[in-house]
Design a protein around this motif. Structure first.
Motif, PDB file in Angstrom:
ATOM      1  N   MET A 179       9.195  -5.328  19.930  1.00  0.00           N
ATOM      2  CA  MET A 179       8.607  -5.597  21.246  1.00  0.00           C
ATOM      3  C   MET A 179       9.417  -4.934  22.354  1.00  0.00           C
ATOM      4  O   MET A 179       8.855  -4.502  23.369  1.00  0.00           O
ATOM      5  CB  MET A 179       8.475  -7.110  21.500  1.00  0.00           C
ATOM      6  N   ILE A 212       8.156  -1.415  22.323  1.00  0.00           N
ATOM      7  CA  ILE A 212       6.777  -1.298  22.839  1.00  0.00           C
ATOM      8  C   ILE A 212       6.760  -1.473  24.356  1.00  0.00           C
ATOM      9  O   ILE A 212       6.145  -0.686  25.085  1.00  0.00           O
ATOM     10  CB  ILE A 212       5.856  -2.339  22.147  1.00  0.00           C
ATOM     11  N   TYR A 231      -1.015  -5.918  17.052  1.00  0.00           N
ATOM     12  CA  TYR A 231      -0.181  -7.097  16.841  1.00  0.00           C
ATOM     13  C   TYR A 231      -0.348  -8.063  18.031  1.00  0.00           C
ATOM     14  O   TYR A 231      -0.396  -7.630  19.187  1.00  0.00           O
ATOM     15  CB  TYR A 231       1.276  -6.628  16.684  1.00  0.00           C
ATOM     16  N   ASN A 286      -3.254  -4.295  12.587  1.00  0.00           N
ATOM     17  CA  ASN A 286      -2.765  -5.603  12.167  1.00  0.00           C
ATOM     18  C   ASN A 286      -3.750  -6.683  12.614  1.00  0.00           C
ATOM     19  O   ASN A 286      -3.946  -6.839  13.814  1.00  0.00           O
ATOM     20  CB  ASN A 286      -1.397  -5.819  12.857  1.00  0.00           C
ATOM     21  N   THR A 322       4.250   0.729  12.354  1.00  0.00           N
ATOM     22  CA  THR A 322       5.007  -0.290  11.611  1.00  0.00           C
ATOM     23  C   THR A 322       4.473  -0.534  10.194  1.00  0.00           C
ATOM     24  O   THR A 322       5.253  -0.771   9.273  1.00  0.00           O
ATOM     25  CB  THR A 322       4.976  -1.622  12.408  1.00  0.00           C
ATOM     26  N   SER A 325       8.340  -1.471  14.600  1.00  0.00           N
ATOM     27  CA  SER A 325       9.181  -2.654  14.470  1.00  0.00           C
ATOM     28  C   SER A 325      10.005  -2.398  13.213  1.00  0.00           C
ATOM     29  O   SER A 325       9.467  -2.389  12.101  1.00  0.00           O
ATOM     30  CB  SER A 325       8.310  -3.903  14.308  1.00  0.00           C
ATOM     31  N   VAL A 348      15.902  -8.269  13.376  1.00  0.00           N
ATOM     32  CA  VAL A 348      14.819  -7.616  14.117  1.00  0.00           C
ATOM     33  C   VAL A 348      15.357  -6.310  14.695  1.00  0.00           C
ATOM     34  O   VAL A 348      16.566  -6.163  14.900  1.00  0.00           O
ATOM     35  CB  VAL A 348      14.239  -8.488  15.260  1.00  0.00           C
ATOM     36  N   GLY A 349      14.458  -5.376  14.934  1.00  0.00           N
ATOM     37  CA  GLY A 349      14.856  -4.091  15.504  1.00  0.00           C
ATOM     38  C   GLY A 349      13.617  -3.285  15.830  1.00  0.00           C
ATOM     39  O   GLY A 349      12.520  -3.595  15.349  1.00  0.00           O
ATOM     40  N   LEU A 355       6.285  -8.947   7.533  1.00  0.00           N
ATOM     41  CA  LEU A 355       5.846  -8.067   6.446  1.00  0.00           C
ATOM     42  C   LEU A 355       6.960  -7.099   6.083  1.00  0.00           C
ATOM     43  O   LEU A 355       7.991  -7.047   6.758  1.00  0.00           O
ATOM     44  CB  LEU A 355       4.598  -7.286   6.900  1.00  0.00           C
TER      45      LEU A 355
END
Ligand code: PLP
Length: 399
Positions: free
Chosen positions: A84, A87, A108, A155, A182, A201, A213-214, A339
């Motif tokens: 995020m 994005i 997403y 997604n 992603t 992501s 997370v990254g 995922l």
């Protein structure tokens, strides 16, 4: 340039101190200078191999960024603390007050919420469209549109974006095509098919261990420098900086991405075809029955399959609610969002990761409460996993 993403990453060498086979982790937020001229200069422009402050860049994050640029075949890349973060910074860098975004409606849920709920506060308007319908996309573009935004595989409905067609529209109206890749790292290289900016992501397939997370933005050098600009760069000034210890872990995990993607895809393809044979409504772009099968085939890098995501309609909300925990109890995998993990994950998107999308939009694309999304793991014996899924389906009365 080497055409295969796996080969490009294999040939990327970074040695650590004392000849280490992995780069040494830089554990510093700030960096020393020997002359005041050099320090002034770096505030004006980047200097290769010279670091100022970790929010701007640090050696470990730049090694990971370089590897991700090789993955996506872009001239440059920049890592973020989350998908995020990537994005929001990329879209804000391209679009400001009074301007507009045309976005796929099947993105997403967090992306949808950002565009729908936050950007209007900045007077950035987003029009959501059926991205598979190029006429509808074109009709939504106005002179104020700066960005066409989509996911290469959406997604959770697994629609495939016609990247070449979207790029033509972007060129016609002077916008940038921004693609979230992603779901399909290695499998599709959107930059080769017209994307200006590619986002991931890293939390998902690229890291593959569900332990961090990254995010990353991959693009040309000019755009990546703009994100890092000390006066006007959204990455530099909003500050979603990846921790360098995490960057080291993700770079190591990237080394096995090609093997993992092939196995995720093989397992997903097996289960999707078995479930289809049972007469269930299965969405998997690797199946000939998928409306975008041909399109996706034309975009694929050979050898990695069609990715590991499968979406299934289990006919009722009630069956979904019973099936999800039952599959977890029976060791199919985990009832969890996200995922790209080495274990199978499954969840109900309309009750979780896509719940931000308004119900009428969800209904219009068939994303009802009876839809289950699977991210198939690296199971060695996928026939055994399938038997477990089938057993659970029998117990809840689905088959
Ligand atoms: C396609 C897609 N893009 C972006 C994101 C956001 O990434 P992160 O959770 O790393 O911020 C997600 C998260 O689920 C996603 O599925």
């Amino acid at each position: 340039m080497e055409q295969k993403p796996a080969n490009r990453i294999q040939d990327y060498l970074v040695f650590g101190e004392f000849g280490g086979v992995n780069p040494s982790i830089t554990d510093s937020s700030t960096f020393t200078f020997l002359t005041s001229e050099k320090m002034s200069e770096i505030f004006e422009h980047e200097i290769e191999g010279c670091y100022l402050y970790s929010r701007h860049m640090n050696p470990m994050n730049s090694f990971l960024s370089d590897a991700l640029a090789l993955l996506e075949n872009t001239p440059a890349a920049h890592v973020f603390a989350s998908g995020m973060g990537a994005i929001s910074c990329a879209t804000l860098q391209l679009c400001s007050h009074g301007e507009e975004i045309v976005s796929s409606r099947t993105v997403y849920g967090g992306t949808f919420a950002l565009f729908q709920n936050i950007f209007p506060n900045l007077n950035i308007k987003c029009r959501f469209v059926d991205i598979t319908n190029l006429k509808e996309v074109e009709a939504a573009i106005s002179p104020k549109t700066k960005v066409i935004y989509c996911e290469s595989m959406s997604n959770p409905m697994l629609e495939i974006a016609d990247l070449h067609g979207l790029r033509k529209l972007a060129d016609k109206y002077g916008c940038k095509l921004v693609v979230d890749n992603t779901f399909t790292p290695m499998v599709i290289t959107p930059y080769n098919h017209g994307a200006h900016v590619v986002i991931h992501s890293l939390t998902k397939y690229i890291n593959g261990a569900s332990d961090t997370v990254g995010g990353v933005v991959c693009a040309d050098k000019e755009f990546i420098s703009a994100l890092k600009d000390v006066n006007t760069g959204y990455s530099m000034l909003l500050g979603p900086t990846m921790d360098s210890l995490r960057a080291a872990g993700i770079l190591k995990n990237m080394r096995t991405l090609h093997v993992r993607m092939a196995q995720h895809s093989k397992n997903a393809a097996y289960i999707a075809s078995q479930l289809e044979e049972l007469g269930l409504k299965v969405i998997y772009p690797g199946l000939k029955s998928h409306p975008d099968h041909e399109l996706m085939t034309s975009l694929l890098n050979p050898g990695y399959g069609f990715s590991g995501m499968v979406t299934l309609d289990v006919k009722s909300d009630d069956i979904a609610a019973k099936l999800l925990p039952m599959m977890q109890d029976n060791l199919v995998g985990y009832f969890a969002v996200s995922l790209g993990f080495y274990k199978t994950l499954f969840s109900s998107p309309s009750h979780s990761t896509s719940s931000e999308i308004p119900e009428e939009v969800r209904d219009s694309i068939g994303m009802t409460g009876s839809i289950i999304r699977f991210s198939f793991g690296l199971d060695f014996d996928i026939e055994r996993t399938y038997d477990r899924i089938k057993q659970c389906m029998k117990e809840v009365g689905l088959i």
